[in-house]
Design an enzyme around this catalytic site. Structure first.
Site, PDB file in Angstrom:
ATOM      1  N   ASP A 203      20.249  19.962  22.829  1.00 47.81           N
ATOM      2  CA  ASP A 203      19.147  20.590  22.110  1.00 47.81           C
ATOM      3  C   ASP A 203      19.355  20.485  20.595  1.00 47.81           C
ATOM      4  OD1 ASP A 203      16.779  22.406  22.493  1.00 47.81           O
ATOM      5  OD2 ASP A 203      17.981  23.742  21.245  1.00 47.81           O
ATOM      6  N   GLU A 227      18.145  15.659  21.419  1.00 45.34           N
ATOM      7  CA  GLU A 227      16.745  15.932  21.100  1.00 45.34           C
ATOM      8  C   GLU A 227      16.575  15.853  19.589  1.00 45.34           C
ATOM      9  OE1 GLU A 227      13.426  19.430  20.788  1.00 45.34           O
ATOM     10  OE2 GLU A 227      15.554  19.760  20.450  1.00 45.34           O
TER      11      GLU A 227
END
Ligand code: ABC
Length: 475
Positions: A203, A227
């Site tokens: 993330d 990400e």
């Protein structure tokens, strides 16, 4: 599992709270900002549904303990508001359940990818009054950057300031601190071995300084897909020097724009693909058209064939396909949390217009990978024979996939397309199978392939290379 091995996989993204309950119940969830009851046991019980669609790996939501309180945006059912990274999120199950999920996947020859966050923790209080003692292990303010809201035009601010907002601030960990780094490196090494984790979806990658990642990656010892929520291709080559893979956000945007309406630009998609492959190796990028952060594709258009084309493109373009749960049910939720529908309301239907579609695409990609050791390394050749059509040729001559995608839409009728052998690599009078409809096709004496292209994707493949596979029963 290494990056090269991950390049051959196909990933199904599970939002753990929304995929399946332990008892298999399918009644609705009271509120999409509450826990809806999905668990790791529920997921274990439904692995056939995922594997039969042709997927070889499952990405699950973050697994650590989150804050429990009710916030302005509901509770932490998504898992991104960590409180204690050494405990599991008990809403999803126990330590034994997670280990069982991992072994159940491995017993099927499948892989487990876990979502992880190091950039921040979560808090349900104003930024100035965060109680750091609630966090484990970083329980003092000096392990965090001082509060500031992110200014996206300032690179330093993206790294040092806080995500979230003043309702639910996400205290930003001081990841440049060597003690913090040691802690995270020890933690990830331990987690990967304890739970048999094969890969990581990381993330908020771009909110942590680049030089954090090589040490963390070495400690993890597996493929990490980061990400980077950014549509600018120019920033990717440098990132890929620090991390094994990244979500392909640039193509996500071009692909969405090309297929969300019958007037989308195919040219921009072709140009974009060429830009990407001219600048980097694309095989370790994650290909997607939907995820839990963006409006689902069917919220942009209800056209079935546009959605089918967009999914087919995701699976057959360069990179590792990632399909977000619910795409196979044509879910259409727009903004978060509406794009996080419980999957069980679909009753896990397998005979609709999308489940078999995805299954077929995964099957042909898996087949191409099994017969061609260079399939994933071969960077697809995009071609636009007309303004409504994009063709991708991918794979070594003799076992190449030539897929044809169009945005004419369900009522767009058909037109003739001819592809020369110099582009496709097909030979004279070659027997091909169009695998989506399981029909046969043959090139002419000069190797040209001509066909009538309707609204649906066509996928041509040498029939000889299908023998022995489950695809279209070619004998
Ligand atoms: C909650 C509510 C929302 C509410 C929000 C304020 O609070 O649910 O309804 O609007 C988690 C939860 C969310 C939660 C957030 C915040 O935490 O899932 O439900 O929202 O509390 C990751 C995860 C995501 C997760 C977090 C936080 C991070 O995938 O699920 O959210 O752990 C940024 C981050 C990105 C992050 C994303 C949500 O926010 O970079 O890591 N995703 C621009 C910026 C991006 C930014 C994006 C969206 O906006 O550059 O950095 O992402 O805010 C393109 C440009 C892009 C541009 C886009 C919009 O346009 O190229 O750069 O992105 O053209």
């Amino acid at each position: 599992l290494s990056t090269d091995n991950w390049a051959k996989q196909s990933i199904y993204q599970v939002l753990t709270d929304r995929f399946a309950r332990t008892d298999g119940s399918t009644n609705a969830c009271g509120s999409l900002t509450s826990y809806c009851g999905g668990t790791w046991q529920g997921l274990i019980n439904k692995l056939d549904y995922i594997q039969n669609m042709g997927f070889t790996a499952v990405w699950i939501s973050p697994i650590v303990k989150n804050i429990e309180s009710q916030t302005t945006y509901g509770v932490a059912y998504h898992g991104y508001w960590a409180q204690d990274i050494y405990s599991l999120n008990s809403h999803f199950g126990t330590d034994a359940d997670l280990k069982q999920l991992s072994s159940a996947l491995h017993a099927r020859g499948m892989y487990l990818m876990v979502d992880m966050v190091v950039n921040h923790f979560g808090a349900n209080m104003s930024p100035g009054s965060v109680d750091y003692s609630q966090f484990n292990p970083f329980n003092t303010a000096d392990k965090f950057h001082p509060y500031c809201p992110i200014n996206y035009s300032d690179a330093n601010s993206i790294i040092k300031c806080w995500l979230g907002d003043t309702n639910v601030p996400l205290p930003d960990v001081k990841t440049e601190d060597s003690g913090v780094r040691d802690t995270f490196n020890g933690w990830v090494k331990d987690f990967v071995s304890t739970y048999g984790i094969d890969g990581i979806r990381m993330d908020t990658l771009q909110h942590v300084e680049k030089d954090f990642w090589p040490g963390f990656s070495a400690a993890a010892g597996c493929y990490i897909v980061g990400e980077i929520f950014n549509g600018d291709p120019a920033i990717y080559p440098d990132w890929l020097r620090y991390i094994s893979g990244a979500m392909n956000y640039p193509v996500y945007y071009w692909l969405t724009r090309a297929f969300q309406s019958t007037s989308g630009s195919i040219t921009a998609l072709v140009d974009g693909l060429n830009t990407m492959k001219g600048q980097m190796q694309t095989k370790a990028l994650g290909s997607f058209i939907e995820n839990h952060d963006n409006p689902r594709f069917p919220s942009l258009t209800s056209d079935i064939s546009l959605a089918q084309n967009a999914i087919a493109f995701t699976i057959l373009m360069d990179g590792i396909p990632i399909i977000y749960q619910g795409q196979e049910q044509h879910f259409s939720g727009a903004s978060d949390p509406n794009n996080r529908e419980p999957l069980w309301t679909s009753n896990y239907a397998t005979s609709n217009q999308f489940y078999p579609w995805i299954q077929k695409l995964n099957q042909i990609r898996n087949q191409a990978i099994s017969v061609d050791s260079q399939y994933v390394n071969y960077q697809a050749l995009p071609l636009s024979p007309d303004s409504r059509t994009i063709v991708l040729r991918k794979g070594t001559a003799g076992s190449q996939i030539v897929s044809v995608h169009t945005n004419v839409g369900a009522s767009g009728g058909s037109h003739t397309v001819s592809l020369s052998s110099s582009y496709t690599g097909f030979t004279a009078n070659q027997a091909l199978t169009e695998v989506m409809a399981c029909t046969t096709a043959t090139t002419d004496s000069s190797g040209t392939l001509s066909f009538s292209q309707g609204p649906q994707t066509k996928v041509f493949y040498p029939s000889a290379k299908l023998v022995g596979s489950a695809v279209c029963n070619v004998l």
